[in-house]
Scaffold this active site. Structure first.
Site, PDB file in Angstrom:
ATOM      1  N   GLU A   1       8.962  29.768 -13.390  1.00  0.00           N
ATOM      2  CA  GLU A   1       8.566  30.280 -14.813  1.00  0.00           C
ATOM      3  C   GLU A   1       8.229  28.893 -15.977  1.00  0.00           C
ATOM      4  OE1 GLU A   1      10.763  33.101 -16.932  1.00  0.00           O
ATOM      5  OE2 GLU A   1       9.689  32.535 -18.855  1.00  0.00           O
TER       6      GLU A   1
ATOM      7  N   ASP B   1      10.149   2.399 -18.453  1.00  0.00           N
ATOM      8  CA  ASP B   1      10.461   3.277 -16.963  1.00  0.00           C
ATOM      9  C   ASP B   1      11.832   3.425 -16.019  1.00  0.00           C
ATOM     10  OD1 ASP B   1       7.857   3.401 -14.964  1.00  0.00           O
ATOM     11  OD2 ASP B   1       9.922   2.575 -14.103  1.00  0.00           O
TER      12      ASP B   1
ATOM     13  N   HIS C   1       4.772  -3.138 -12.939  1.00  0.00           N
ATOM     14  CA  HIS C   1       6.392  -3.162 -13.236  1.00  0.00           C
ATOM     15  C   HIS C   1       7.098  -4.182 -13.876  1.00  0.00           C
ATOM     16  CE1 HIS C   1       9.802  -0.518 -14.097  1.00  0.00           C
ATOM     17  NE2 HIS C   1      10.169  -0.336 -12.773  1.00  0.00           N
TER      18      HIS C   1
ATOM     19  N   ALA D   1      10.808  -5.288  -1.966  1.00  0.00           N
ATOM     20  CA  ALA D   1      10.651  -6.410  -0.859  1.00  0.00           C
ATOM     21  C   ALA D   1       9.422  -7.564  -1.665  1.00  0.00           C
ATOM     22  CB  ALA D   1       9.021  -5.354  -0.331  1.00  0.00           C
TER      23      ALA D   1
ATOM     24  N   HIS E   1      -2.263   2.267  -2.994  1.00  0.00           N
ATOM     25  CA  HIS E   1      -3.134   3.744  -2.557  1.00  0.00           C
ATOM     26  C   HIS E   1      -4.706   4.036  -3.897  1.00  0.00           C
ATOM     27  CE1 HIS E   1      -4.877   7.996  -0.825  1.00  0.00           C
ATOM     28  NE2 HIS E   1      -3.616   8.177  -2.632  1.00  0.00           N
TER      29      HIS E   1
ATOM     30  N   LYS F   1       1.541  -6.106   8.517  1.00  0.00           N
ATOM     31  CA  LYS F   1       0.520  -5.573  10.277  1.00  0.00           C
ATOM     32  C   LYS F   1       1.174  -4.466  11.273  1.00  0.00           C
ATOM     33  CE  LYS F   1      -3.207  -8.645  11.159  1.00  0.00           C
ATOM     34  NZ  LYS F   1      -4.055 -10.026  11.694  1.00  0.00           N
TER      35      LYS F   1
ATOM     36  N   TYR G   1       0.464  -0.892   0.350  1.00  0.00           N
ATOM     37  CA  TYR G   1      -0.219   0.302   0.053  1.00  0.00           C
ATOM     38  C   TYR G   1       1.012   1.620   0.097  1.00  0.00           C
ATOM     39  CZ  TYR G   1      -4.513   2.532   0.579  1.00  0.00           C
ATOM     40  OH  TYR G   1      -5.640   3.342   0.379  1.00  0.00           O
TER      41      TYR G   1
HETATM   42  N1  LIG Z   1       5.399   5.036  -7.152  1.00  0.00           N
HETATM   43  C1  LIG Z   1       4.686   5.419  -8.370  1.00  0.00           C
HETATM   44  O1  LIG Z   1       3.554   6.161  -8.623  1.00  0.00           O
HETATM   45  C2  LIG Z   1       4.746   4.124  -9.796  1.00  0.00           C
HETATM   46  C3  LIG Z   1       5.142   2.475  -9.267  1.00  0.00           C
HETATM   47  N2  LIG Z   1       4.721   1.755  -9.726  1.00  0.00           N
HETATM   48  C4  LIG Z   1       5.072   0.528  -9.340  1.00  0.00           C
HETATM   49  O2  LIG Z   1       4.112   0.162  -8.653  1.00  0.00           O
HETATM   50  C5  LIG Z   1       5.213  -0.744  -7.208  1.00  0.00           C
HETATM   51  C6  LIG Z   1       4.719  -0.699  -5.951  1.00  0.00           C
HETATM   52  O3  LIG Z   1       5.121   0.894  -6.137  1.00  0.00           O
HETATM   53  P1  LIG Z   1       5.070   1.717  -5.330  1.00  0.00           P
HETATM   54  O4  LIG Z   1       3.594   1.731  -4.524  1.00  0.00           O
HETATM   55  O5  LIG Z   1       5.890   3.234  -4.849  1.00  0.00           O
HETATM   56  O6  LIG Z   1       5.864   1.618  -2.936  1.00  0.00           O
HETATM   57  P2  LIG Z   1       6.366   1.437  -2.664  1.00  0.00           P
HETATM   58  O7  LIG Z   1       7.907   1.026  -4.073  1.00  0.00           O
HETATM   59  O8  LIG Z   1       6.504   3.482  -1.636  1.00  0.00           O
HETATM   60  O9  LIG Z   1       6.515  -0.147  -1.780  1.00  0.00           O
HETATM   61  C7  LIG Z   1       5.641   0.421  -0.358  1.00  0.00           C
HETATM   62  C8  LIG Z   1       5.043  -0.803  -0.316  1.00  0.00           C
HETATM   63  O10 LIG Z   1       6.066  -2.145  -0.281  1.00  0.00           O
HETATM   64  C9  LIG Z   1       5.568  -2.673   1.224  1.00  0.00           C
HETATM   65  N3  LIG Z   1       6.905  -3.004   1.698  1.00  0.00           N
HETATM   66  C10 LIG Z   1       8.376  -2.488   1.550  1.00  0.00           C
HETATM   67  N4  LIG Z   1       9.384  -3.226   2.277  1.00  0.00           N
HETATM   68  C11 LIG Z   1       8.920  -4.789   2.550  1.00  0.00           C
HETATM   69  C12 LIG Z   1       9.281  -5.858   3.379  1.00  0.00           C
HETATM   70  N5  LIG Z   1      10.550  -6.255   3.089  1.00  0.00           N
HETATM   71  N6  LIG Z   1       7.823  -6.548   3.216  1.00  0.00           N
HETATM   72  C13 LIG Z   1       6.908  -6.312   2.591  1.00  0.00           C
HETATM   73  N7  LIG Z   1       6.345  -4.819   2.488  1.00  0.00           N
HETATM   74  C14 LIG Z   1       6.931  -4.155   2.197  1.00  0.00           C
HETATM   75  C15 LIG Z   1       5.875  -1.465   2.362  1.00  0.00           C
HETATM   76  O11 LIG Z   1       5.280  -1.300   3.125  1.00  0.00           O
HETATM   77  P3  LIG Z   1       5.660  -1.495   5.128  1.00  0.00           P
HETATM   78  O12 LIG Z   1       4.881  -0.095   4.973  1.00  0.00           O
HETATM   79  O13 LIG Z   1       5.262  -2.201   6.091  1.00  0.00           O
HETATM   80  O14 LIG Z   1       7.527  -1.250   4.961  1.00  0.00           O
HETATM   81  C16 LIG Z   1       4.685  -0.732   1.149  1.00  0.00           C
HETATM   82  O15 LIG Z   1       3.030  -1.512   1.275  1.00  0.00           O
HETATM   83  C17 LIG Z   1       6.723  -1.168  -7.899  1.00  0.00           C
HETATM   84  O16 LIG Z   1       6.911  -2.748  -8.782  1.00  0.00           O
HETATM   85  C18 LIG Z   1       6.717   0.945  -8.958  1.00  0.00           C
HETATM   86  O17 LIG Z   1       7.777   0.033  -9.343  1.00  0.00           O
HETATM   87  C19 LIG Z   1       4.755   2.201 -11.157  1.00  0.00           C
HETATM   88  C20 LIG Z   1       4.317   2.820 -11.557  1.00  0.00           C
HETATM   89  C21 LIG Z   1       4.072   4.633 -10.402  1.00  0.00           C
HETATM   90  C1  LIG Z   2       5.848   7.463 -11.047  1.00  0.00           C
HETATM   91  C2  LIG Z   2       6.339   6.459 -11.709  1.00  0.00           C
HETATM   92  O1  LIG Z   2       5.941   6.117 -13.287  1.00  0.00           O
HETATM   93  C3  LIG Z   2       7.485   6.387 -11.989  1.00  0.00           C
HETATM   94  C4  LIG Z   2       8.656   7.627 -11.625  1.00  0.00           C
HETATM   95  O2  LIG Z   2       7.747   5.096 -13.159  1.00  0.00           O
HETATM   96  C5  LIG Z   2       7.937   5.346 -10.505  1.00  0.00           C
HETATM   97  O3  LIG Z   2       7.661   5.876  -8.975  1.00  0.00           O
HETATM   98  O4  LIG Z   2       8.391   4.362 -10.037  1.00  0.00           O
HETATM   99 MG   LIG Z   3       6.622   5.044 -14.908  1.00  0.00          MG
HETATM  100 MG   LIG Z   4       9.347   3.433 -12.074  1.00  0.00          MG
END
Ligand SMILES: NC(=O)C1=CN([C@@H]2O[C@H](COP(=O)(O)OP(=O)(O)OC[C@H]3O[C@@H](n4cnc5c(N)ncnc54)[C@H](OP(=O)(O)O)[C@@H]3O)[C@@H](O)[C@H]2O)C=CC1
Ligand SMILES: CC(=O)[C@](C)(O)C(=O)O
Ligand SMILES: [Mg+2]
Ligand SMILES: [Mg+2]
Length: 403
Positions: A300, A260, A176, A154, A95, A114, A90
């Site tokens: 700007e 990406d 991804h 993770a 989210h 948790k 999450y």
């Molecule tokens: N960020 C973005 O906007 C984009 C992301 N993506 C892809 O989507 C996927 C998710 O990315 P994103 O939403 O950014 O999430 P994050 O990379 O910020 O990862 C966060 C989640 O991973 C959990 N986590 C991290 N370490 C562990 C662990 N050791 N064990 C269990 N849970 C863990 C966190 O839980 P906790 O809070 O408990 O640590 C949290 O729920 C990825 O594959 C990313 O490349 C694709 C497009 C854009």
């Molecule tokens: C937002 C997005 O698509 C990125 C920059 O590739 C990422 O957060 O991994």
């Molecule tokens: Mg991206």
């Molecule tokens: Mg990315």
């Protein structure tokens, strides 16, 4: 065909006339402009759909696209009526995608560890422990579509633990190509008897949510890695719509992750910070005030010129500038391209050969990943350019205090 196209065009001009009439009333001006735009885009789309145009010409290359308009809400809900979407993780994407799919009326549950930060945030967003919020294992167990939105690091470190839970009949989804493509480093090898699909929103999870709430949609790519049921692509497209995509273009897991990682290390985030800093520092070194250097570099760009590129393209932005600026932009653009192209070549190679992946896995696999990232990001926040930015933003007439 011709007559239905003509009737769509008639509808377009009717909608346009209605909206234009409303425009004469000053108080309705803003709302009516968006009404006009919405009617026009809906009607234009209908013209395209009538012609069955799903393969579009992108500057000479033909590509297949999938649009939200082919998946009305009732069809979407019916398609997933027997499914539980289990979102594992999450962060930003969990989210955005989770709340959008929930608002679209689908059966969505969240799985996170948790009492971690994500558990707390999920509760804040209205997910209920024991009802729609579970441990990772329990969510996978209850889900039919397992949406792996853990951090890429993770996904790798938890794989040996969670892969036996992804049993025949379930679907494995990613946003991804990372885990599957760099399998030698991540050790993520999907079970042979499940569909493996991807929808990758091309924007932050925060925007996945805000665009959806505005009735708009994020552009996403869609891909199939493994098709056991013969329905993998259709399912991927439907999930793409469910999570808030506007349109989707086809890719492969490998093309998605290579582009990406290049994009975010390039123009989207790293290159822009590097360019901003380089220009700001040259201006400061030549005696310009922080106000002048920041306004001429960042404010700007973000507040005036870049939105024009988004709206109507680069030539439109150039044309909105003085003839003096246009002359200079035309002369200097090729110099910046030539200087930067070798850097992008080097970056692409570093992505392709897995160097970037190994760094991300090592760094974000640490128990202290949140604090370690926060420490380096704080250093950026403390750079003069961004400290000045805070003051400049506070002077905007519509300023509301930052978090
Ligand atoms: N960020 C973005 O906007 C984009 C992301 N993506 C892809 O989507 C996927 C998710 O990315 P994103 O939403 O950014 O999430 P994050 O990379 O910020 O990862 C966060 C989640 O991973 C959990 N986590 C991290 N370490 C562990 C662990 N050791 N064990 C269990 N849970 C863990 C966190 O839980 P906790 O809070 O408990 O640590 C949290 O729920 C990825 O594959 C990313 O490349 C694709 C497009 C854009
Ligand atoms: C937002 C997005 O698509 C990125 C920059 O590739 C990422 O957060 O991994
Ligand atoms: Mg991206
Ligand atoms: Mg990315």
């Amino acid at each position: 065909m011709a007559s239905s196209t003509a009737s769509c065009l008639r509808a377009l001009s009717r909608h346009t006339r209605v909206a234009q009439r409303l425009l004469t009333k000053k108080s309705f001006q803003t709302a009516s402009y968006s009404l006009l735009a919405r009617h026009q885009s809906v009607t234009n789309k209908r013209v395209l759909a009538t012609r069955g145009l799903k393969t579009l010409d992108f500057a000479g290359s033909k590509e297949v696209v999938y649009e939200r308009s082919d998946w009305p809400l009732a069809k979407l809900q019916n398609y997933f009526k027997n499914d539980t979407l289990a979102l594992i993780g999450y962060g930003s994407q969990g989210h955005g995608q989770g709340l959008n799919a929930r608002d679209n009326g689908l059966n969505v549950i969240i799985g996170v560890r948790k009492d971690g930060e994500s558990w707390r945030q999920a509760i804040e967003d209205g997910w209920v422990p024991g009802e729609s919020l579970f441990s990772i294992e329990e969510a996978i167990d209850r889900g039919t579509i397992i949406m792996n939105l853990l951090s890429d690091a993770a996904q790798s470190s938890t794989w040996s633990h969670i892969s036996p839970l992804i049993t025949k009949g379930k679907t494995l989804y990613f946003s991804h190509g990372f885990s599957v493509v760099y399998k030698d480093d991540t050790k993520v090898i999907p079970p042979k008897d499940v569909d493996v699909i991807l929808v990758a929103p091309k924007g932050s999870g925060r925007t996945v949510r805000t665009l959806f709430k505005e009735g708009r949609g994020i552009n996403s790519s869609v891909a199939v890695f493994q098709d056991v049921t013969g329905k993998a692509m259709e399912k991927a497209v439907a999930i793409g719509v469910a999570i808030g995509s506007g349109y989707m273009y086809e890719t492969t897991f490998e093309k998605e992750v290579f582009s990406d990682l290049t994009g975010e290390r390039g123009v989207l985030a790293a290159a822009i910070q590097g360019l901003f800093c380089a220009q700001y520092k040259v201006l400061r070194a030549n005696g310009h005030s922080p106000s002048e250097a920041f306004n001429e570099t960042v404010e700007e760009a973000t507040q005036s010129l870049y939105p024009l590129i988004g709206e109507k393209g680069m030539d439109y932005m150039f044309n909105a500038c003085s003839t003096t600026a246009r002359r200079g932009a035309l002369d200097w653009a090729p110099i910046f391209e030539a200087t930067n192209r070798p850097v992008f070549e080097k970056l692409y190679e570093s992505v392709k050969n897995g160097t970037e992946t190994r760094k991300a896995l090592e760094f974000n696999g640490r128990a202290t990943y949140r604090e370690d990232l926060a420490k380096e990001l704080k250093e950026i926040d403390e750079q003069e350019i961004w400290r000045v930015g805070k003051v400049v933003r506070s002077l905007r007439p519509d300023y509301t205090p930052e978090h």
